[in-house]
Motif scaffolding. Structure first.
Motif, PDB file in Angstrom:
ATOM      1  N   HIS A   1       0.917  -1.208   0.135  1.00  0.00           N
ATOM      2  CA  HIS A   1       0.012   0.211   0.172  1.00  0.00           C
ATOM      3  C   HIS A   1       0.919   1.612   0.179  1.00  0.00           C
ATOM      4  O   HIS A   1       2.053   1.143   1.007  1.00  0.00           O
TER       5      HIS A   1
ATOM      6  N   ALA B   1      -3.995   0.808   6.198  1.00  0.00           N
ATOM      7  CA  ALA B   1      -2.511  -0.444   6.391  1.00  0.00           C
ATOM      8  C   ALA B   1      -1.692  -0.013   6.703  1.00  0.00           C
ATOM      9  O   ALA B   1      -0.861  -0.136   7.100  1.00  0.00           O
ATOM     10  N   GLY B   2      -1.985   1.139   8.194  1.00  0.00           N
ATOM     11  CA  GLY B   2      -1.113   1.600   8.646  1.00  0.00           C
ATOM     12  C   GLY B   2       0.576   2.655   8.591  1.00  0.00           C
ATOM     13  O   GLY B   2       1.942   2.737   8.885  1.00  0.00           O
ATOM     14  N   GLY B   3      -0.055   3.462   7.250  1.00  0.00           N
ATOM     15  CA  GLY B   3       0.797   3.564   6.749  1.00  0.00           C
ATOM     16  C   GLY B   3       1.503   5.092   7.319  1.00  0.00           C
ATOM     17  O   GLY B   3       2.883   5.544   6.817  1.00  0.00           O
TER      18      GLY B   3
ATOM     19  N   ASP C   1      -9.130   2.362  13.725  1.00  0.00           N
ATOM     20  CA  ASP C   1     -10.047   2.204  12.691  1.00  0.00           C
ATOM     21  C   ASP C   1     -10.993   1.272  12.564  1.00  0.00           C
ATOM     22  O   ASP C   1     -11.516   0.158  13.649  1.00  0.00           O
TER      23      ASP C   1
ATOM     24  N   PHE D   1     -13.597   7.097  14.226  1.00  0.00           N
ATOM     25  CA  PHE D   1     -12.367   8.256  14.494  1.00  0.00           C
ATOM     26  C   PHE D   1     -13.292   9.722  15.583  1.00  0.00           C
ATOM     27  O   PHE D   1     -13.473  10.148  16.098  1.00  0.00           O
TER      28      PHE D   1
ATOM     29  N   ASP E   1      -7.478  10.304   6.957  1.00  0.00           N
ATOM     30  CA  ASP E   1      -6.884   9.765   6.099  1.00  0.00           C
ATOM     31  C   ASP E   1      -7.985   9.341   5.394  1.00  0.00           C
ATOM     32  O   ASP E   1      -8.233   7.722   5.461  1.00  0.00           O
TER      33      ASP E   1
ATOM     34  N   GLN F   1      -9.843  -2.630   0.723  1.00  0.00           N
ATOM     35  CA  GLN F   1     -11.109  -2.472   1.209  1.00  0.00           C
ATOM     36  C   GLN F   1     -11.997  -2.498  -0.401  1.00  0.00           C
ATOM     37  O   GLN F   1     -12.117  -3.335  -0.984  1.00  0.00           O
TER      38      GLN F   1
ATOM     39  N   GLU G   1     -19.426  11.086  10.875  1.00  0.00           N
ATOM     40  CA  GLU G   1     -18.751  10.923  11.227  1.00  0.00           C
ATOM     41  C   GLU G   1     -17.408  11.787  11.449  1.00  0.00           C
ATOM     42  O   GLU G   1     -16.483  12.171  11.552  1.00  0.00           O
TER      43      GLU G   1
END
Ligand SMILES: C[S@@+](CC[C@H](N)C(=O)[O-])C[C@H]1O[C@@H](n2cnc3c(N)ncnc32)[C@H](O)[C@@H]1O
Length: 349
Positions: free
Chosen positions: A29, A56-58, A75, A102, A123, A130, A239
């Motif tokens: 990713h 994906a933790g980027g 998440d 969030f 982000d 997904q 959200e």
């Protein structure tokens, strides 16, 4: 103009070790606008950050590499949280993963964090994993169940398409998809569902393509309708509003907020929130208290314009094409209560 915005955020404070950040844990990713997000957040040793859209933790990986900080990664997708365990294991005691939204970050992080929060990043939208998983039902390119639920719970896109009246469908597709042929699309959906339930992304995409009379280069006619349904199914704008207000309350003075949006409905909300919260008091006096009933700015903008990806980044990662980063720094003023007016000549310009 794009460059000026990028420089102003990048000038703010440079993170350490940016060159070490090259890929996410899965190696597949590519995080969007990562360098600009890190420049805006300016990670420091010992500080605590919230990555409200872990994915994906980027971004979390970037923060953890840039400083000896701690990160709370949130998440709403249980699969993203499960996959994050690998990154957490690589940084013992520094990455805490939380399954949730969030919009609830204060409740999720507030008590768990061992100190004040120095940065929050969001982000927005869905992740590549997904979209690329046909079974999640987000993609009009891949046939799968018409689902679109990030959490895998609640009303799916198929349920929504089956339940809403034609006028409600048209209003939703117009307002959340900015589709000018929303009326035609809604009529076609209602005609099709009379023949049988619409259960697959492929079926819905075909119905929409047939109903939209014009073609825009490079844009699948189903794009806007799918965007509208995804936003509605996941209450993404609600959200976002809750997340922005939560970040304002959670951040310490001097803490940074960095938000990446991918379409104008999101970006306009981020822009208005940041501009309103940063508006006007300096026009009266930097030191005088604001007039009664008016709130002092709780944010200071980092750059007047959104940061856009370079053509290089878009070349490497076409999904970055529509991304816009906006960033702001928390002041020492109290967070605004909901519905508070801006001080003299609010900054909604
Ligand atoms: C664009 S991806 C984030 C990618 C991440 N920045 C990275 O570099 O890997 C968005 C992620 O946010 C999650 N998400 C979307 N809305 C959310 C919400 N309201 N609360 C928590 N997570 C959310 C999605 O499930 C998805 O995993």
């Amino acid at each position: 103009m794009k460059r000026a915005g990028r420089q102003r955020v990048a000038e703010s404070r440079r993170p350490r070790s940016r060159s070490t950040i090259v890929a996410t844990p899965a190696g597949e990713h590519i995080p969007v606008l990562l360098d600009a997000v890190l420049a805006a957040l300016a990670p420091r040793d010992g500080a605590i950050y919230v990555d409200g859209t872990f994915g994906a933790g980027g971004y979390s990986a970037g923060l953890l590499a840039a400083a000896r900080c701690r990160v709370f990664g949130i998440d709403r997708d249980p699969a993203a949280v499960r996959r994050g365990a690998t990154l957490a294991a690589q940084h013992p005691g520094r990455l805490t993963l939380i399954e949730g939204r969030f919009g609830d970050m204060e409740r999720l992080v507030g008590d768990a964090a061992p100190g004040p929060i120095a940065g929050v990043t969001l982000d927005l939208g869905v992740s590549s994993s997904q979209i690329d998983d046909a079974e999640r039902g987000f993609s009009f390119r891949l046939d799968g169940p018409l689902d679109m639920r990030m959490e895998g719970e609640g009303e799916s896109a198929a349920d929504l398409v089956a339940r809403l009246a034609q006028e409600e469908l048209a209003a939703l597709i117009r307002s959340l998809g900015e589709e000018r042929f929303a009326g035609r699309v809604a009529r076609a959906i209602v005609a099709a569902r009379q023949r049988g339930p619409i259960r697959r992304t492929g079926e819905l995409a075909a119905i929409v393509r047939e109903a939209v009379p014009t073609r825009e280069p490079g844009l699948d006619p189903a794009t806007r309708t799918f965007q509208a349904l995804r936003i509605a199914v996941n209450d993404e704008l609600g959200e976002l509003d809750r997340g922005l207000a939560g970040a304002e309350r959670l951040l310490m003075p001097g803490g940074r907020l960095a938000v990446v949006a991918f379409h104008s409905l999101e970006d306009v909300r981020v822009k208005n929130f940041m501009r309103q919260r940063s508006g006007g008091v300096a026009a009266v006096s930097r030191h005088a208290p604001p007039p009664p009933g008016m709130a002092a700015p709780s944010l200071r903008l980092l750059g007047r314009r959104a940061v856009r990806p370079s053509s290089d980044e878009v070349g490497r990662n076409p999904r970055a094409r529509s991304a816009r980063l906006r960033a702001a720094e928390r002041t020492a003023a109290p967070p605004w209560p909901p519905g508070t007016a801006a001080v003299v000549g609010s900054a909604m310009r």
